[in-house]
Every structure is written in structure tokens, then in C-alpha cells.
Design an enzyme around this catalytic site. Structure first.
Site, PDB file in Angstrom:
ATOM      1  N   THR A 146       0.842  -1.161   0.161  1.00 49.26           N
ATOM      2  CA  THR A 146       0.030  -0.044  -0.044  1.00 49.26           C
ATOM      3  C   THR A 146       0.857   1.244  -0.099  1.00 49.26           C
ATOM      4  O   THR A 146       1.357   1.726  -1.060  1.00 49.26           O
ATOM      5  CB  THR A 146      -0.946  -0.215   1.168  1.00 49.26           C
ATOM      6  OG1 THR A 146      -0.230  -0.119   2.264  1.00 49.26           O
ATOM      7  CG2 THR A 146      -1.961  -1.017   1.036  1.00 49.26           C
ATOM      8  N   LYS A 169       4.158  -7.202   4.065  1.00 43.58           N
ATOM      9  CA  LYS A 169       3.767  -5.543   3.590  1.00 43.58           C
ATOM     10  C   LYS A 169       3.493  -4.815   4.926  1.00 43.58           C
ATOM     11  O   LYS A 169       2.884  -5.620   5.646  1.00 43.58           O
ATOM     12  CB  LYS A 169       2.626  -5.473   2.550  1.00 43.58           C
ATOM     13  CG  LYS A 169       1.397  -6.083   2.882  1.00 43.58           C
ATOM     14  CD  LYS A 169       0.497  -5.193   3.641  1.00 43.58           C
ATOM     15  CE  LYS A 169       0.607  -3.412   3.436  1.00 43.58           C
ATOM     16  NZ  LYS A 169      -0.431  -2.699   4.174  1.00 43.58           N
ATOM     17  N   THR A 180       1.437  -7.121  12.847  1.00 39.91           N
ATOM     18  CA  THR A 180       0.463  -6.026  12.538  1.00 39.91           C
ATOM     19  C   THR A 180       0.856  -5.640  11.101  1.00 39.91           C
ATOM     20  O   THR A 180       1.212  -4.563  10.570  1.00 39.91           O
ATOM     21  CB  THR A 180       1.297  -4.837  13.127  1.00 39.91           C
ATOM     22  OG1 THR A 180       2.422  -4.872  12.929  1.00 39.91           O
ATOM     23  CG2 THR A 180       0.789  -4.713  14.703  1.00 39.91           C
ATOM     24  N   GLU A 260       6.222   4.493   7.197  1.00 43.70           N
ATOM     25  CA  GLU A 260       5.913   5.688   6.755  1.00 43.70           C
ATOM     26  C   GLU A 260       6.647   7.043   7.051  1.00 43.70           C
ATOM     27  O   GLU A 260       6.618   7.008   8.410  1.00 43.70           O
ATOM     28  CB  GLU A 260       4.399   5.876   6.847  1.00 43.70           C
ATOM     29  CG  GLU A 260       3.415   5.144   6.035  1.00 43.70           C
ATOM     30  CD  GLU A 260       2.146   5.019   6.439  1.00 43.70           C
ATOM     31  OE1 GLU A 260       1.632   5.728   7.499  1.00 43.70           O
ATOM     32  OE2 GLU A 260       1.045   4.752   5.594  1.00 43.70           O
ATOM     33  N   ASN A 379      -0.110  10.351   6.205  1.00 42.06           N
ATOM     34  CA  ASN A 379      -1.303   9.896   6.801  1.00 42.06           C
ATOM     35  C   ASN A 379      -2.335  11.094   6.845  1.00 42.06           C
ATOM     36  O   ASN A 379      -3.686  10.674   7.611  1.00 42.06           O
ATOM     37  CB  ASN A 379      -0.762   9.360   8.266  1.00 42.06           C
ATOM     38  CG  ASN A 379      -0.451   8.164   8.089  1.00 42.06           C
ATOM     39  OD1 ASN A 379      -1.145   6.945   7.651  1.00 42.06           O
ATOM     40  ND2 ASN A 379       1.236   8.068   8.425  1.00 42.06           N
ATOM     41  N   SER A 384      -8.217  10.758   1.307  1.00 43.87           N
ATOM     42  CA  SER A 384      -9.053  11.685   0.481  1.00 43.87           C
ATOM     43  C   SER A 384      -8.137  11.929  -0.784  1.00 43.87           C
ATOM     44  O   SER A 384      -7.355  11.208  -1.254  1.00 43.87           O
ATOM     45  CB  SER A 384      -9.130  13.269   1.092  1.00 43.87           C
ATOM     46  OG  SER A 384      -7.650  12.991   1.566  1.00 43.87           O
TER      47      SER A 384
END
Lengths: 384, 384
Positions: A146, A169, A180, A260, A379, A384
Site C-alpha cells: 500500500t 507488507k 501488524t 511511513e 497520513n 482523500s
């Protein structure tokens, strides 16, 4: 994943994600054996594919695993569960087996139904593309990503000739109470289902469960372990667990480095705790602390924040015996500063925080990353 | 703080901070009474001034409070404690009382000794500057600020004629297990020490303890409540607690709006929980969740992250009965999405998250802020 004998994989662009990216992966166990094990998220809200896979794993057998990115299929009601069931049914049909031998994993945004026509069509393409090549494994590892920036795979071969390989991933919503993220691990060793489950639990506890990027336990976390037995070699449980732990450690390090927005890979070690749960609890709380993680993003050895985090844990600590060391320099010992913070070199990517409580014999390490502008950027613009 | 009768205050630039900013505040109770109460951080690592003030507060009497910014005097060893003691001794001498009637509060970086000569000299100037004016109160409220952008004060007067006023500082490392910042609250009502303590505990529980910006419980958190009795009016305990709660609520709202990097003021309310501790626990965990708080920074009504946070709490929840409402729009109900996320207007500063568990009768609200680039910016460059 395809290096252990008896496994094929593929990754295709089914059109679940916009823009033609790979988004559907298939891992198939050609046997001769089909033993399997799994560990799943402890979040009380579980995605449909988790509910499904937990159930089929009770038989400790899997012929194949279907994985998609582009949608988590979580919080999608009975219709979402039906979508997972339909996916398993279709894969079973194509592979000439029963749906009860098909694991399903999904990842992506919570709360949206999957585009089932695209997914089922893609499944046909994925079956046609199955291969035991390196490339096929990498395609599968790519199709599950992702916000990750690169596919993550690892493989180890035992001197006796059996192997364990895997893919994983996960880049955010990363904190365990079991694994997780999504991971599929394969082996050609001969291990029965209960033995696989025991080894997987033991390996997960010291690897996947010790990574904590942001405290977020996903609704979809799944680790599946499949054994083909194709090597015809039967390791001892210790040997198998040891090599499995090595592979999982490798995968977890890759998760840590690709998290991230991460600019630092931080290992928080707590020593001298009165219990292992105290050691893990303090290390986890420190690893999750936003003030510790922003300071390290700024390459600032602000040990006061580490002491604050340790002190707010519910664990047994004593400010007057505690010692805090960052990248080899002890900054705080027995209630007072002992070195100038400028003595710490934080210019590199790797950061080692060591908290010695001097109260007992237990220790633990939790891996995390810094909290950066990149994390906030990714994040705040995800759905959106 | 100076509006209730019987109190004077001052704020001076003692040179503890570089650049000539106000950094030393003094609040003096001229009586006739000197009852006082306090609540303190639950962090196991407590700063020297917290250890000192907790001890002197056992007598439930305070003549004055000395507060400094520019250094927390935490993790500074026995020498740091001696510095606090010396500060109290000097203030007592100047005010012609005993050190046991002097509260001390410090805030700023952990782990550095305070510049004692500057502080003690400043104390003389602060005593000389004491006044009961609005200006003097604002100078004191300004002198305790660190990364806050503005002084925070509140005052309420009861129709019967007695008042409660207060000041507070705090912008990061804000999460309670009692008050997570420094606050001094004054009253001219006649209330005995035990009554003050009971009212302060009750008011704190629903105000200061329900703010959670980043989960960080500071080593220095202190709330002190001083009564002069100068109004000669004796409210009932209910009346007093109610007005005190109003003042504390006002102060907490100001903390929420001035928190580091905040662009949103977020209220997380949990309803229908089986216990109050479940309601508080879920609300707190959701308020601390980085994925929820970054999504709201991006004005993104990503309710899946709210469900994830609720589900990872240890509290009793049921995904099939839960309901999530953001700014009045119910997005998730009984296991599935029920409205388009675009129906939610997040363009303003205020965000109301309502999670109804539909399991019991208990509820709680925790206040927080979004997680923004500004927060990362401030906290990655704090000590360096």
C-alpha cells in the site's frame, strides 16, 4: 517465498487499485503436504478476510492464499464477509480444491467494498501466471503493497537443505498484538500443523510483535505460514523455530526501514526490568512516544523525554537507579545527567536507545522509527 | 488570578531564559486565610519542585507559589532538589514566612540545573513588583509559558460575591494522570484545606485529566489551589466545586486551543460504555492515536481509523453494535458504513467525534488536537 520447493506465486494488476498497479497476489502450495499455521490481529474489530482465514486455519491446512491491496474489506458488514467467501470459492474452483483450503488477506482503506468483478477476473489471470520463479515471488510481494515503497522478502536455507522464505507488507498502522501487517511465509521442510503453529507463535513474539511504529493495531494483520514438505527433510522444532525467527527478523527489519516517513530506525532496549512484560511495556511505550520520536527526527538526543516516557509507564521503575544510553553514550544515571548531550552522534539512520533499570534480570527490544513530516504528510492525505 | 481578593502576583525577566523574556512568576496569598490544595503528576519520575511542593502541601497551607519557565529542574539529582529548597527559603525570607509555606513549580527542558543566581536575584525583583492588578496577573501567566503562544487565564464570580481565578501553561507533553501542566488557581471564598483538596480532585478529574494532546505525562505537572478567604463568604462544597470546574474547564479549553501545532480542537466522546473507565480509556486511546489525529489534520473523516483505535483498546466493545459519528454525521453503524464520508464538514477548527458503543450507560469526553506538521516542527527542534 518461491525459493522453498513446492511453491508458486503470482502478482497481477486486477484493477482494484486505480492506475494499473499490481494489486492481487496468489501464493500456492503444490505440496506434497499442505500444513499451515497463522497468527492474526488482536484488534476486536476484525476485517472479513481475518474472520475467514482464522476460521479455515483451524484445520491447519492451506492450498493457497489470495491477497489483495487497494481495500481492507474491514467494517463492510455481512456483504463484505460474503465477498471474502466468494473470493475463496473462486480460487478453490480454479485450483481444484475446497474453499476451506484458501486463506484470504486484504489491505487498504477500511470501510469500502471491494470491486468483486475485477477481483474475480484478476484471480483467473493470477492462476494462469503462477510460477516458481524469483520474478513471480517479487510480483506477489509487490501486489500487496500500500504505502510501502518497496517489496519486502527474505529467505534462509538450512545447511541440511530445507528453506524458509517469506514476504511482508506494512508501513503504517503498525503495532502489534500479533503481527501488524500481512505476511506469508513458506517452507519446504516437513513440519506438522501444530508444530508450525507453535514455531510461528514463538517466532512472532520476538519479531513481528516487537515492531511498533505508531501504536496502531490494524484490523487486518495476518501472518500465514505454509509448509509443502517438498524437501522431504524433517528439522527439529528448535532448528525450525530458529530459522523461522531469522526470516521473520529480516522481514521486520525491512518493515522498520520502509515505515511511513521514517528517517531513523530506532531500537529501544530495556534491561534490568523485574519482569519481561515490564521490559516490553516500557520499551513499547517509549517507542510509541511522540515526543521521543519527534526529537529523534530532529537528531536531538533529548533524553529527558525518554525518562519521561519510562516514568509514565505503569511498570516498576526507580528514577534513582535508572540509566539512559543513546548510541553508546550514557546521558543519565542514578537521578542526574552524566554527559553532555552533544557527545551523542545521531547523524546516521540507526539509533540505539538503552534503558537499564538496574532492578531485575529481564530485557526486551522494540523496534520503531522517528515521527517525521513525511509520516504526517502521508497520513493526512491517505483516503482523500 | 488577581481578581479574587487577597492575592497579588508578578512576572519578571530573571534571565533564566535567554533573550529577556518573562520567566519568573510569583503568586502571593495575603489572606486572611492560607488554605491550599494541590494535585501532581503521576509520572514515577518527578521533578524536584514536584517532590518539594507535594511535601509542603501536606500541611494544606501556602503563603506563595514561585514558578519559573526556562528549565524543568527534573532529573537533576540531589543538587536540583537543593536548588528548589533554596528558592523556597529565599521566597520565605522575602515574604517573612517559613519555607514550608512556599510552593515551587518549574517548567522547561528536563535535565539541566537552573541558573540559581539569576533566579534568586529575580525573586527579589518579583517581590518588589507584586500587585493585585490585571496586568500583574497577566505578567505572571506570561512568565510561566514555554512553547505556548499566549497566556491563559480564567475567572468566574459567584452571584454571592466570591470568585475563583486561575492561570495555566502547557502546550506539549500533555496527557494527564493528574494535571499535565502548571496551573495556579486562587479563590477568596472561605474553604478549609481538606475541602479545597476534595473540590480540586473532583474538578481536575473532569477537566485537566480529560485533556490528552500526545500521551506525554510530564515530570512537572502541578495544579495548586490557594484560598485567601478574603470575601468572608463560605460557599457549600457543591457550589465551590461547580464554579471551580467551570474555571478549570475554561483553562483546559485554552490549553487545547494553544497546543503545539494544533489546527483542530477535537472532542472525543464515548457513550454507551459498560463502565466509566472503559469510556475514558477508549476516548483517551482514540485521542492519542496518530492515525486519527493526522487524518483530522488533513480534514479527512477517515472513520476506519477511529474504529481501529476503538477496537485496539482493551475495553469491552462490539463491532456489530458500535456507531461512529463525526461532526453530526453518522458514518458507521452496526458493522458497516452508513453515509458517504464527503457528507462530513471538517473545514472548521472544531471536531466532534462521537462513538456510541450501545453496550451500557457510561460516557466520557477527552479533548485533544490534531497531529500536524507544526507539532513535528516544534518538537524536533526543542532542545537543540
Amino acid at each position: 517465498m518461491t525459493r522453498p520447493r513446492g511453491f508458486r506465486a503470482s502478482g497481477v494488476a486486477a484493477g482494484i487499485k486505480a492506475g494499473g498497479a499490481l494489486d492481487l497476489a496468489l501464493v500456492v502450495n503444490d505440496g506434497p503436504r499442505r500444513e499451515a499455521a497463522g497468527v492474526f490481529t488482536t484488534n476486536q474489530v476484525k476485517a472479513a478476510p481475518v474472520l475467514w482465514s482464522e476460521q479455515v486455519l483451524r484445520e491447519r491446512r492451506l492450498r493457497a492464499v489470495v491477497l489483495n491491496s487497494g481495500g481492507a474489506n474491514a467494517c463492510t458488514g455481512p456483504e463484505g464477509f460474503q465477498d471474502t467467501h466468494t473470493t475463496a470459492e473462486r480460487a478453490a474452483e480454479l485450483l481444484d480444491t475446497g474453499a476451506i483450503e484458501i486463506g484470504v488477506c486484504s489491505t487498504g482503506l477500511i470501510g469500502q467494498r471491494l470491486p468483486m468483478r475485477a477481483l474475480l477476473d484478476g484471480l483467473g489471470t493470477a492462476v494462469d501466471g503462477l510460477a516458481d520463479t524469483e520474478r513471480a515471488g517479487t510480483d506477489a510481494a509487490t501486489a500487496v503493497l500500500t504505502t510501502d515503497t518497496r517489496p519486502k522478502q527474505a529467505c534462509r536455507t538450512h545447511p541440511d537443505g530445507w528453506s524458509i522464505g517469506g514476504m511482508v507488507k506494512g508501513a503504517g498502522m503498525l503495532a502489534p498484538n500479533l503481527a501488524t501487517m500481512l505476511a506469508v511465509v513458506t517452507t519446504d521442510a516437513v513440519v506438522d500443523g501444530e508444530g508450525l503453529q507453535r514455531s510461528l507463535l514463538r517466532a512472532s513474539r520476538s519479531t513481528f510483535e516487537r515492531l511498533d511504529v505508531d501504536g496502531g493495531t490494524s484490523t487486518n494483520d495476518t501472518v500465514l505460514l505454509l509448509s509443502s514438505g517438498a524437501s522431504e527433510l524433517t528439522p527439529t522444532e528448535e532448528e525450525f523455530t530458529e530459522l523461522l525467527t531469522e526470516v521473520c527478523t529480516d522481514l521486520v527489519r525491512q518493515l522498520q526501514h520502509d515505515a511511513e516517513g521514517a528517517t531513523k530506525a530506532i531500537d529501544v532496549t530495556v534491561r534490568g526490568a523485574v519482569s519481561e512484560s515490564d521490559a516490553v511495556g516500557i520499551a513499547r511505550l517509549t517507542a510509541e512516544d511522540n515526543l521521543v520520536c519527534t526529537a529523534l527526527f530532529g537528531s536531538d538526543p533529548n533524553w529527558g523525554r525518554i525518562v519521561m516516557a519510562v516514568g509514565r509507564s505503569g511498570a516498576t521503575v526507580d528514577a534513582s537507579s535508572m540509566e539512559v544510553t543513546v548510541n553508546g553514550v550514557t546521558l543519565y544515571s542514578r537521578g542526574a545527567p552524566v554527559a553532555d548531550r552533544d557527545a551523542v552522534d545521531l547523524s546516521g539512520r540507526d539509533v540505539e536507545i538503552l534503558v537499564d533499570l538496574h532492578l531485575g534480570e529481564h530485557s526486551a527490544t522494540v523496534l520503531t522509527t522517528d515521527l517525521s513530516h513525511g509520516y504526517v504528510e502521508e497520513n493526512s492525505a491517505y483516503s482523500s
